[in-house]
Design a protein around this motif. Structure first.
Motif, PDB file in Angstrom:
ATOM      1  N   UNK A   1       0.992  -1.155  -0.032  1.00  7.85           N
ATOM      2  CA  UNK A   1      -0.057   0.122   0.088  1.00  7.85           C
ATOM      3  C   UNK A   1       0.998   1.039  -0.075  1.00  7.85           C
ATOM      4  N   UNK A   2       0.424   2.369  -0.704  1.00  6.91           N
ATOM      5  CA  UNK A   2       1.439   3.539  -1.000  1.00  6.91           C
ATOM      6  C   UNK A   2       1.016   4.280   0.606  1.00  6.91           C
ATOM      7  N   UNK A   3       2.247   5.241   0.670  1.00  5.07           N
ATOM      8  CA  UNK A   3       2.216   5.805   2.042  1.00  5.07           C
ATOM      9  C   UNK A   3       1.150   6.744   2.286  1.00  5.07           C
ATOM     10  N   UNK A   4       0.783   6.811   3.644  1.00  2.00           N
ATOM     11  CA  UNK A   4      -0.083   7.583   4.111  1.00  2.00           C
ATOM     12  C   UNK A   4       0.093   8.949   4.112  1.00  2.00           C
ATOM     13  N   UNK A   5      -0.957   9.700   3.466  1.00  2.00           N
ATOM     14  CA  UNK A   5      -0.628  11.184   3.309  1.00  2.00           C
ATOM     15  C   UNK A   5      -1.199  11.586   4.345  1.00  2.00           C
ATOM     16  N   UNK A   6      -0.282  12.362   5.400  1.00  2.00           N
ATOM     17  CA  UNK A   6      -1.072  12.845   6.763  1.00  2.00           C
ATOM     18  C   UNK A   6      -0.824  14.337   6.633  1.00  2.00           C
ATOM     19  N   UNK A   7      -1.993  15.276   7.175  1.00  2.00           N
ATOM     20  CA  UNK A   7      -1.649  16.792   7.232  1.00  2.00           C
ATOM     21  C   UNK A   7      -1.501  17.028   8.991  1.00  2.00           C
ATOM     22  N   UNK A   8      -0.442  17.844   9.073  1.00  2.00           N
ATOM     23  CA  UNK A   8      -0.359  18.323  10.451  1.00  2.00           C
ATOM     24  C   UNK A   8      -0.945  19.606  10.402  1.00  2.00           C
ATOM     25  N   UNK A   9      -2.038  19.808  11.378  1.00  2.00           N
ATOM     26  CA  UNK A   9      -2.972  21.166  11.087  1.00  2.00           C
ATOM     27  C   UNK A   9      -2.420  21.904  12.305  1.00  2.00           C
ATOM     28  N   UNK A  10      -1.907  23.053  11.700  1.00  2.00           N
ATOM     29  CA  UNK A  10      -1.846  24.291  12.958  1.00  2.00           C
ATOM     30  C   UNK A  10      -3.103  24.810  13.401  1.00  2.00           C
ATOM     31  N   UNK A  11      -3.369  24.903  14.331  1.00  2.00           N
ATOM     32  CA  UNK A  11      -4.938  25.307  14.760  1.00  2.00           C
ATOM     33  C   UNK A  11      -5.076  26.731  15.031  1.00  2.00           C
ATOM     34  N   UNK A  12      -3.944  27.318  15.651  1.00  2.00           N
ATOM     35  CA  UNK A  12      -4.016  28.732  16.084  1.00  2.00           C
ATOM     36  C   UNK A  12      -3.495  29.576  15.022  1.00  2.00           C
ATOM     37  N   UNK A  13      -4.029  30.736  14.961  1.00  2.00           N
ATOM     38  CA  UNK A  13      -3.957  31.680  13.788  1.00  2.00           C
ATOM     39  C   UNK A  13      -3.322  33.028  14.443  1.00  2.00           C
ATOM     40  N   UNK A  14      -2.921  32.954  15.836  1.00  2.00           N
ATOM     41  CA  UNK A  14      -2.404  34.287  16.238  1.00  2.00           C
ATOM     42  C   UNK A  14      -1.214  34.510  15.829  1.00  2.00           C
ATOM     43  N   UNK A  15      -0.669  35.811  15.829  1.00  2.00           N
ATOM     44  CA  UNK A  15       0.817  36.155  15.286  1.00  2.00           C
ATOM     45  C   UNK A  15       1.822  35.559  16.352  1.00  2.00           C
ATOM     46  N   UNK A  16       1.376  35.513  17.536  1.00  2.00           N
ATOM     47  CA  UNK A  16       2.310  35.070  18.424  1.00  2.00           C
ATOM     48  C   UNK A  16       2.052  33.469  18.845  1.00  2.00           C
ATOM     49  N   UNK A  17       1.716  32.846  18.216  1.00  2.00           N
ATOM     50  CA  UNK A  17       1.098  31.576  18.561  1.00  2.00           C
ATOM     51  C   UNK A  17       2.529  30.600  18.718  1.00  2.00           C
TER      52      UNK A  17
END
Length: 204
Positions: free
Chosen positions: A1-17
């Motif tokens: 089976x091909x590699x699993x495509x995984x998204x690492x999702x950054x949830x904060x949108x603050x400039x100082x996150x």
């Protein structure tokens, strides 16, 4: 089976996150696994409005083009790692809104989480699991929690000077368990989605 495509999702949108630091850390660990091809997906890049569609995309196509762009992006992946802060015992508002902007795109896919904050984002991650179930997702049992003294030690805003690699003894095993489970469920759900697609095509 091909590699699993995984998204690492950054949830904060603050400039100082802080979120970019754990996102890059878990991205490196994920891509070290031969079964995974991971990339960072930043909610901040999509300029999503507050959800104001006539209905979920489970029932009708979304009208907002940024929402459609977001849906198309998350559809590319076989699973997700959400990197989330804890705001008032829950996930960030930006992440909740991003989850609400799609439905079918999340279905039958697994997810894990890296939580951070004074209690390691534990309450946010637990809330995220219940949201994921409603979206027909599969939450892994294990997650990574960066909290307490560890959080202060790596957060530049609190005077922290350590890197997350310095915390391997306290969070490394959790990361391994989490990725093991994400891979298992990722392969299982990917196979199930392929079977569903084959059955649907045969029924045409």
């Amino acid at each position: 089976m091909s590699k699993l495509k995984i998204a690492v999702i950054i949830s904060s949108t603050r400039p100082t996150r802080f979120g970019e630091i754990p996102a890059k850390w878990i991205l490196e660990k994920a891509n070290a696994r031969p079964e995974i091809q991971a990339e960072i997906v930043d909610i901040r890049d999509y300029d999503l409005p507050f959800f104001d569609e006539a209905a979920s995309n489970a029932w009708m196509p979304s009208a907002n083009q940024n929402a459609v762009k977001w849906q198309n992006k998350i559809s590319e992946f076989d699973g997700y790692i959400f990197v989330t802060a804890e705001y008032n015992r829950s996930i960030t508002g930006a992440l909740k809104n991003a989850l609400d902007q799609a439905y079918t795109n999340w279905n039958k896919k697994p997810f894990s989480a890296v939580g951070y904050g004074t209690v390691g984002g534990a309450r946010a991650v637990e809330h995220l699991r219940t949201i994921g179930v409603e979206l027909q997702m599969v939450p892994t049992r294990s997650a990574v929690h960066i909290g307490g003294a560890d959080f202060a030690a790596v957060h530049p805003g609190f005077g922290g000077t350590k890197s997350l690699n310095d915390l391997e003894a306290s969070i490394g095993n959790s990361a391994k368990d989490m990725l093991d489970q994400l891979i298992w469920w990722g392969n299982a759900t990917k196979a199930a989605r392929a079977e569903d697609a084959a059955e649907a095509k045969a029924a045409e």
